[in-house]
Design a protein around this motif. Structure first.
Motif, short mmCIF file in Angstrom:
data_model
loop_
_atom_site.label_atom_id
_atom_site.label_comp_id
_atom_site.label_asym_id
_atom_site.label_seq_id
_atom_site.Cartn_x
_atom_site.Cartn_y
_atom_site.Cartn_z
N ILE A 131 0.83 -1.21 0.00
CA ILE A 131 0.00 0.00 0.00
C ILE A 131 0.86 1.26 0.00
O ILE A 131 0.55 2.25 -0.66
N ALA A 132 1.95 1.22 0.76
CA ALA A 132 2.80 2.40 0.90
C ALA A 132 4.25 1.96 0.89
O ALA A 132 4.90 1.90 1.93
N PRO A 133 4.79 1.64 -0.29
CA PRO A 133 6.13 1.05 -0.39
C PRO A 133 7.22 1.91 0.24
O PRO A 133 8.15 1.39 0.86
N GLU A 134 7.11 3.24 0.11
CA GLU A 134 8.15 4.10 0.68
C GLU A 134 8.21 3.93 2.18
O GLU A 134 9.27 3.85 2.78
N ARG A 135 7.02 3.89 2.79
CA ARG A 135 6.94 3.78 4.24
C ARG A 135 7.59 2.47 4.70
O ARG A 135 8.34 2.43 5.67
N ALA A 136 7.30 1.41 3.96
CA ALA A 136 7.83 0.10 4.35
C ALA A 136 9.34 0.05 4.21
O ALA A 136 10.01 -0.68 4.93
N ARG A 137 9.91 0.82 3.27
CA ARG A 137 11.35 0.75 3.08
C ARG A 137 12.10 1.65 4.04
O ARG A 137 13.26 1.42 4.32
N THR A 138 11.45 2.74 4.46
CA THR A 138 12.20 3.71 5.25
C THR A 138 11.97 3.59 6.75
O THR A 138 12.88 3.86 7.53
N LEU A 139 10.77 3.19 7.17
CA LEU A 139 10.51 3.09 8.60
C LEU A 139 11.16 1.83 9.15
O LEU A 139 10.90 0.72 8.68
N GLU A 140 11.98 2.01 10.19
CA GLU A 140 12.81 0.90 10.64
C GLU A 140 12.09 -0.40 10.94
O GLU A 140 12.52 -1.46 10.49
N PRO A 141 10.99 -0.40 11.73
CA PRO A 141 10.40 -1.70 12.07
C PRO A 141 9.90 -2.48 10.85
O PRO A 141 9.87 -3.70 10.88
N TYR A 142 9.53 -1.76 9.81
CA TYR A 142 9.13 -2.46 8.58
C TYR A 142 10.36 -2.86 7.78
O TYR A 142 10.45 -3.97 7.27
N ALA A 143 11.28 -1.91 7.64
CA ALA A 143 12.46 -2.13 6.80
C ALA A 143 13.22 -3.37 7.22
O ALA A 143 13.76 -4.10 6.38
#
Lengths: 190, 192, 199
Positions: C76-88
């Motif tokens: 849904i929000a690829p940028e968020r997943a790559r940059t936010l640490e717990p997702y990244a």
């Protein structure tokens, strides 16, 4: 005899024998470390990390990681050297492998000797050049990669490298020796 | 020494994923066989009517512990190549307590919720959904939780390491305590 | 215990009791009783040992949930997943993505293995496991709430009963044993709050 009885007896015997079995080397953290992680550790606390370069003299002289000291490839000698240097078993020790060797053999010896935080950096020169000396961000990289790039570029500059943004799908051109030569011509201290 | 096989390069990443699938299969099999796919059975643990969870979990820990110790002593398993999850005292105590609360409320843990869900239990499915939401909530609230999350790191430390005693001594102690506890569990259940 | 063959009683199927006895559905063969818990435990222990010997790592479960959430947010929000640490941390590598992960494959295996075992034992059955005094809706609400709380606890502790208690416990990790003690203590302490759900 019931199943539970049998299980209890087997467990009891093996457990009792363990009392006299003594110690065993401990499990630990993963072996491989990245050049980026080494760079971070070096910047955060240069005295908190020991980098052992197990290449031969010539390769070491041509290039080695900042603060890396030469160490013998022979495990026994390497361990003795570390002891003499006063290394503690809990220290962060990184074995920097050469072009043909990833440093695993030396790392294994360290771990077996109880250095729980021993790590190895495979093909250290290549890895360091790729990550720190001349890292390249492909021009078509997405936002996530760009966000990660900011830190990498900063670390690169800290160590005197020259990070750059390349053409689409670009990877650093030339082999490691080439790139080091170019870096030196630019006046960077490698 | 010739194990762990993966760490000495016996096979690659694809093989690793296939092993994951296979190991998971047998793990799930035994979980269901032991009745751990049934939330009422799991929850009975905390009302002292059905101590299956305790018996399964601790006999598993004892089995692996004895296996790991003796394989290492025999030279068949290189323990230094086995990954030991690092210790973070505060968040693991706190997280453990929070997890325990959720466990008695939900009746299933992450692994067993998947078993329950796959065997037709709607409550299993809801626990899975809740877990996904909880992970999401944690991630979104991470800036607030980061301080606690990163507090009190100790690296990969073992109990014998911290106490300064040989590994085998602690193995003996754990086995002795477990056997005693299993005895007690039998008495408790008989009275329930 | 021989399976019941032929015509079933006219009454509705009874859910398996605590021992696993009871017909799964009318006409079905009787569900097999559960395995000796100590044997099941030894079985699980041997699987965990195999994981150490083959992979040099243990089992887990909550990590797979982190990967799934990372994959979901990423779609849904690829940028968020790559940059936010717990997702990244769970995004894996570029080429293969978050779901090509050891724990994800393991949990898929767990799900299939559990289903297989239940199917062969005649325990496959739609239903809700709950105590006699709570409604279905109530039980499902507790299940969701409990799951949410466990998700938070597992993230804080960096693992759950599989990853911390079993894996770390078997390696005598300090943090894992702290987790076990805290989890059991909290669960017992909180059990009076949920009596109505289970007893």
């Amino acid at each position: 005899m019931s199943t539970n009885r049998v299980l209890a007896i087997v467990a009891g015997v093996l457990g009792a024998l363990a009392l006299f079995g003594g110690d065993t080397p401990a499990p630990g953290t993963p072996g491989a470390i990245s050049a980026l992680e080494v760079a971070r550790a070096l910047r955060a606390d240069p005295d908190g990390i020991r980098i052992l370069d197990v290449e031969d003299e010539g390769d070491y002289a041509r290039f080695h990681l900042p603060r890396a000291v030469r160490a013998p490839a022979d495990p026994a000698a390497l361990l003795a050297g570390l002891e003499d240097a006063g290394a503690g078993r809990g220290d962060l020790v990184v074995v920097a492998g050469g072009a043909d060797d990833d440093g695993r053999a030396a790392w294994l010896a360290l771990r077996r000797a109880g250095y729980v935080h021993a790590r190895y950096l495979p093909h250290a020169t290549d890895a360091w050049v790729d990550a720190i000396v001349s890292p390249v961000l492909p021009a078509d990289a997405d936002a996530g990669a760009r966000a990660a790039w900011a830190e990498q570029a900063e670390l690169s500059r800290y160590f005197g490298g020259f990070p750059r943004v390349g053409s689409p799908a670009d990877t650093a051109t030339g082999d490691t020796a080439d790139r080091l030569r170019r870096a030196r011509r630019r006046g960077c201290a490698f | 020494m010739n194990a762990p096989l993966y760490e000495i390069g016996a096979f690659g990443d694809t093989g690793a994923l296939l092993f994951a699938l296979g190991l998971g299969l047998v793990f799930g099999w035994f979980l269901e066989r032991g009745g751990l796919g049934n939330a009422t059975k799991l929850a009975g643990q905390f009302y002292l009517t059905d101590l299956t969870v305790f018996k399964v979990m601790f006999s598993a820990i004892v089995t692996t512990l004895l296996g790991v110790y003796w394989l290492s002593k025999l030279g068949w398993l290189e323990l230094p190549l086995v990954f030991l999850p690092p210790t973070y005292v505060l968040p693991q105590l706190l997280g453990g307590a929070v997890f325990g609360l959720g466990f008695v409320m939900g009746g299933l843990c992450p692994g067993t919720s998947c078993v329950a869900a796959s065997t037709g239990k709607t409550d299993g499915l809801m626990v899975v959904a809740g877990m996904l939401f909880g992970v999401f909530a944690f991630n979104e609230a991470f800036p607030l939780l980061e301080g606690v999350y990163r507090a009190t790191p100790m690296g990969s430390v073992t109990i014998p390491g911290v106490l300064g005693v040989p590994f085998g001594v602690v193995v003996f102690a754990v086995v002795a305590i477990a056997l005693g506890a299993f005895r007690a569990a039998g008495w408790l259940e008989a009275r329930a | 215990m021989l399976p019941a063959v032929g015509a079933a009683p006219a009454t509705a199927a009874a859910p398996p009791d605590a021992e696993g006895h009871g017909a799964a559905r009318p006409g079905a063969r009787e569900a097999r009783p559960y395995m000796n818990p100590y044997l099941a435990g030894v079985g699980i222990g041997l699987v965990l040992l195999a994981a150490f010997v083959i992979m040099g790592r243990g089992l887990g479960a909550s990590g797979a949930f982190s990967s799934a959430v990372a994959a979901g947010v990423s779609s849904i929000a690829p940028e968020r997943a790559r940059t936010l640490e717990p997702y990244a941390a769970y995004m894996g590598d570029e080429r293969r993505g978050p779901l090509a992960d050891w724990l994800v494959f393991e949990i898929v295996g767990v799900t299939i293995g559990g289903a297989l075992s239940a199917w062969l034992a005649g325990r496959m059955r739609r239903g809700i496991d709950k105590g006699p005094r709570v409604s279905n809706g109530g039980r499902l609400a507790y299940a969701f709430g409990g799951g949410t709380i466990m998700g938070i606890g597992a993230k804080l502790a960096r693992g759950c009963t599989s990853g911390q208690a079993l894996t770390g416990g078997a390696l005598l990790s300090v943090g894992s044993w702290l987790f076990i003690l805290a989890a059991f203590a909290a669960a017992y302490a909180a059990s009076p709050l949920f009596r109505k759900e289970w007893t």
